[in-house]
Design a protein around this motif. Sequence first.
Motif, PDB file in Angstrom:
ATOM      1  N   THR A   1       3.788 -10.242   8.649  1.00 57.39           N
ATOM      2  CA  THR A   1       3.796  -9.576   9.983  1.00 57.39           C
ATOM      3  C   THR A   1       5.111  -8.940  10.300  1.00 57.39           C
ATOM      4  OG1 THR A   1       4.608 -11.686  10.849  1.00 57.39           O
ATOM      5  CG2 THR A   1       2.623 -11.326  11.031  1.00 57.39           C
ATOM      6  N   GLN A   2       5.755  -8.326   8.999  1.00 52.01           N
ATOM      7  CA  GLN A   2       7.098  -7.857   9.015  1.00 52.01           C
ATOM      8  C   GLN A   2       6.982  -6.652   7.999  1.00 52.01           C
ATOM      9  OE1 GLN A   2      10.729  -9.660   8.418  1.00 52.01           O
ATOM     10  NE2 GLN A   2      10.092 -11.405   9.656  1.00 52.01           N
ATOM     11  N   LEU A   3       7.388  -5.436   8.545  1.00 58.73           N
ATOM     12  CA  LEU A   3       7.296  -4.350   7.613  1.00 58.73           C
ATOM     13  C   LEU A   3       8.693  -3.359   7.543  1.00 58.73           C
ATOM     14  CD1 LEU A   3       5.032  -2.786   6.290  1.00 58.73           C
ATOM     15  CD2 LEU A   3       4.456  -1.618   8.332  1.00 58.73           C
ATOM     16  N   VAL A   4       8.951  -3.054   6.348  1.00 58.65           N
ATOM     17  CA  VAL A   4      10.171  -2.329   6.386  1.00 58.65           C
ATOM     18  C   VAL A   4       9.685  -0.956   5.273  1.00 58.65           C
ATOM     19  CG1 VAL A   4      12.629  -1.745   5.495  1.00 58.65           C
ATOM     20  CG2 VAL A   4      11.883  -4.088   6.315  1.00 58.65           C
ATOM     21  N   LEU A   5       9.439   0.097   6.032  1.00 58.86           N
ATOM     22  CA  LEU A   5       8.611   1.269   5.516  1.00 58.86           C
ATOM     23  C   LEU A   5       9.725   1.948   5.043  1.00 58.86           C
ATOM     24  CD1 LEU A   5       5.481   2.197   7.496  1.00 58.86           C
ATOM     25  CD2 LEU A   5       5.746   1.070   5.185  1.00 58.86           C
TER      26      LEU A   5
ATOM     27  N   MET B   1       0.870  -1.238   0.102  1.00 60.50           N
ATOM     28  CA  MET B   1       0.051  -0.012  -0.042  1.00 60.50           C
ATOM     29  C   MET B   1       0.678   1.039  -0.058  1.00 60.50           C
ATOM     30  SD  MET B   1      -3.211   1.085   2.868  1.00 60.50           S
ATOM     31  CE  MET B   1      -1.808   0.953   4.248  1.00 60.50           C
ATOM     32  N   ILE B   2       0.707   2.157  -1.065  1.00 61.09           N
ATOM     33  CA  ILE B   2       1.506   3.349  -1.101  1.00 61.09           C
ATOM     34  C   ILE B   2       0.892   4.643  -0.497  1.00 61.09           C
ATOM     35  CG2 ILE B   2       2.870   4.863  -2.424  1.00 61.09           C
ATOM     36  CD1 ILE B   2       3.451   2.719  -4.377  1.00 61.09           C
ATOM     37  N   GLN B   3       1.239   5.273   0.209  1.00 57.71           N
ATOM     38  CA  GLN B   3       0.334   6.338   0.708  1.00 57.71           C
ATOM     39  C   GLN B   3       1.159   7.646   0.402  1.00 57.71           C
ATOM     40  OE1 GLN B   3      -0.039   6.639   4.949  1.00 57.71           O
ATOM     41  NE2 GLN B   3      -1.485   4.882   5.037  1.00 57.71           N
ATOM     42  N   TYR B   4       0.081   8.740  -0.125  1.00 58.74           N
ATOM     43  CA  TYR B   4       0.773   9.905  -0.552  1.00 58.74           C
ATOM     44  C   TYR B   4       0.355  10.985   0.423  1.00 58.74           C
ATOM     45  CZ  TYR B   4       1.785   7.550  -4.700  1.00 58.74           C
ATOM     46  OH  TYR B   4       2.383   6.498  -5.697  1.00 58.74           O
ATOM     47  N   ARG B   5       1.220  11.832   1.127  1.00 58.48           N
ATOM     48  CA  ARG B   5       0.831  12.793   2.066  1.00 58.48           C
ATOM     49  C   ARG B   5       1.349  14.306   1.762  1.00 58.48           C
ATOM     50  NH1 ARG B   5      -2.609   9.791   2.848  1.00 58.48           N
ATOM     51  NH2 ARG B   5      -2.933   8.193   4.559  1.00 58.48           N
ATOM     52  N   THR B   6       1.139  15.294   2.521  1.00 56.36           N
ATOM     53  CA  THR B   6       1.608  16.571   2.152  1.00 56.36           C
ATOM     54  C   THR B   6       2.314  16.877   3.617  1.00 56.36           C
ATOM     55  OG1 THR B   6       0.047  17.130   0.727  1.00 56.36           O
ATOM     56  CG2 THR B   6       1.379  18.926   1.468  1.00 56.36           C
ATOM     57  N   LEU B   7       3.531  17.180   3.610  1.00 51.24           N
ATOM     58  CA  LEU B   7       4.055  17.630   5.022  1.00 51.24           C
ATOM     59  C   LEU B   7       3.817  19.085   5.522  1.00 51.24           C
ATOM     60  CD1 LEU B   7       7.494  15.597   4.220  1.00 51.24           C
ATOM     61  CD2 LEU B   7       5.991  15.100   5.797  1.00 51.24           C
ATOM     62  N   LYS B   8       4.179  19.391   6.855  1.00 50.09           N
ATOM     63  CA  LYS B   8       3.909  20.689   7.225  1.00 50.09           C
ATOM     64  C   LYS B   8       4.654  21.802   6.555  1.00 50.09           C
ATOM     65  CE  LYS B   8       3.267  19.235  12.031  1.00 50.09           C
ATOM     66  NZ  LYS B   8       4.179  19.226  13.392  1.00 50.09           N
ATOM     67  N   ASN B   9       5.695  21.351   5.683  1.00 49.84           N
ATOM     68  CA  ASN B   9       6.293  22.469   5.061  1.00 49.84           C
ATOM     69  C   ASN B   9       5.702  22.580   3.258  1.00 49.84           C
ATOM     70  OD1 ASN B   9       7.435  20.277   4.033  1.00 49.84           O
ATOM     71  ND2 ASN B   9       9.565  20.844   4.463  1.00 49.84           N
ATOM     72  N   ASN B  10       4.644  21.610   3.254  1.00 53.93           N
ATOM     73  CA  ASN B  10       4.165  21.519   2.060  1.00 53.93           C
ATOM     74  C   ASN B  10       4.859  20.553   0.898  1.00 53.93           C
ATOM     75  OD1 ASN B  10       1.686  23.042   2.330  1.00 53.93           O
ATOM     76  ND2 ASN B  10       2.906  24.838   2.098  1.00 53.93           N
TER      77      ASN B  10
ATOM     78  N   TRP C   1      -1.735  -0.389   9.245  1.00 52.59           N
ATOM     79  CA  TRP C   1      -1.321  -1.506   8.742  1.00 52.59           C
ATOM     80  C   TRP C   1      -1.533  -2.847   9.789  1.00 52.59           C
ATOM     81  CZ3 TRP C   1       2.798  -4.560  10.471  1.00 52.59           C
ATOM     82  CH2 TRP C   1       3.104  -5.767   9.955  1.00 52.59           C
ATOM     83  N   ALA C   2      -0.934  -2.635  11.142  1.00 52.74           N
ATOM     84  CA  ALA C   2      -1.178  -3.650  12.230  1.00 52.74           C
ATOM     85  C   ALA C   2      -2.575  -4.072  12.268  1.00 52.74           C
ATOM     86  CB  ALA C   2      -0.540  -2.949  13.355  1.00 52.74           C
TER      87      ALA C   2
END
Length: 183
Positions: free
Chosen positions: A66-70, A1-10, A122-123
């Motif tokens: 049950t493992q994740l490398v993000l 699952m890929i997520q796209y977000r905007t950070l506080k500095n845009n 995810w968990a």
Amino acid sequence: MIQYRTLKNNLPLTIRSAERSDAEQILAFFNEIGGESENIPFGPGEFGINIDEKITFIDQSIASPTQLVLIAEVSDEIAGMLTFNTSKRPRLQHAGEFGISVRRKYWHIGIGSHLLAYLIDWAKQTRTIRKINLRVRVDNDAAISLYEKYGFTKEGMITRDMSIHGEFIDAYLMGLPIDHSAP
Ligand SMILES: CC(C)(COP(=O)(O)OP(=O)(O)OC[C@H]1O[C@@H](n2cnc3c(N)ncnc32)[C@H](O)[C@@H]1OP(=O)(O)O)[C@@H](O)C(=O)NCCC(=O)NCCS
């Protein structure tokens, strides 16, 4: 699952699972952050994992439910990482521990929060993970605030968890139960 977000500095942020082709950049990331913070369990050049071991680790995480490398990516650069692991043993597989790090130049703009929110969602979706654990230096106020913001509580403390420049440092054990509401 890929997520796209905007950070506080845009700036745009992408959060995704690591792939084999990331291995070299991941090692460079860990070697760099080892020199940026004394809140993690290795110093500069002390990460101690070679490229083949890293590729094996990534392959295992992709194959394991049950493992994740993000990876948190900003402008095609690894800005932060979160790694979560459980034991394969049935009696222990429901609980795992994670580690999180953000490159210093990207601190305080929300990357740690987005990584942790991803882990918790995810968990919950795994239906297997019922507990997320971590350990954190008792004086790492920024990280403790981040964990408490997401509902983690202090469950214990271990003494002499790390030894840096001849000084022992204690750590809190913190945890978050993962419970699902009835379907
Ligand atoms: C801890 C760390 C992962 C936080 O990442 P970050 O991207 O800077 O975190 P965020 O910008 O999402 O901030 C998350 C929360 O942390 C807390 N926080 C961040 N910096 C803080 C500071 N200097 N003092 C107190 N709280 C702080 C706040 O609660 C903040 O939430 P808010 O922005 O809603 O107020 C990052 O500082 C880091 O990698 N540090 C070095 C490695 C490390 O300590 N890893 C954790 C080891 S257990």
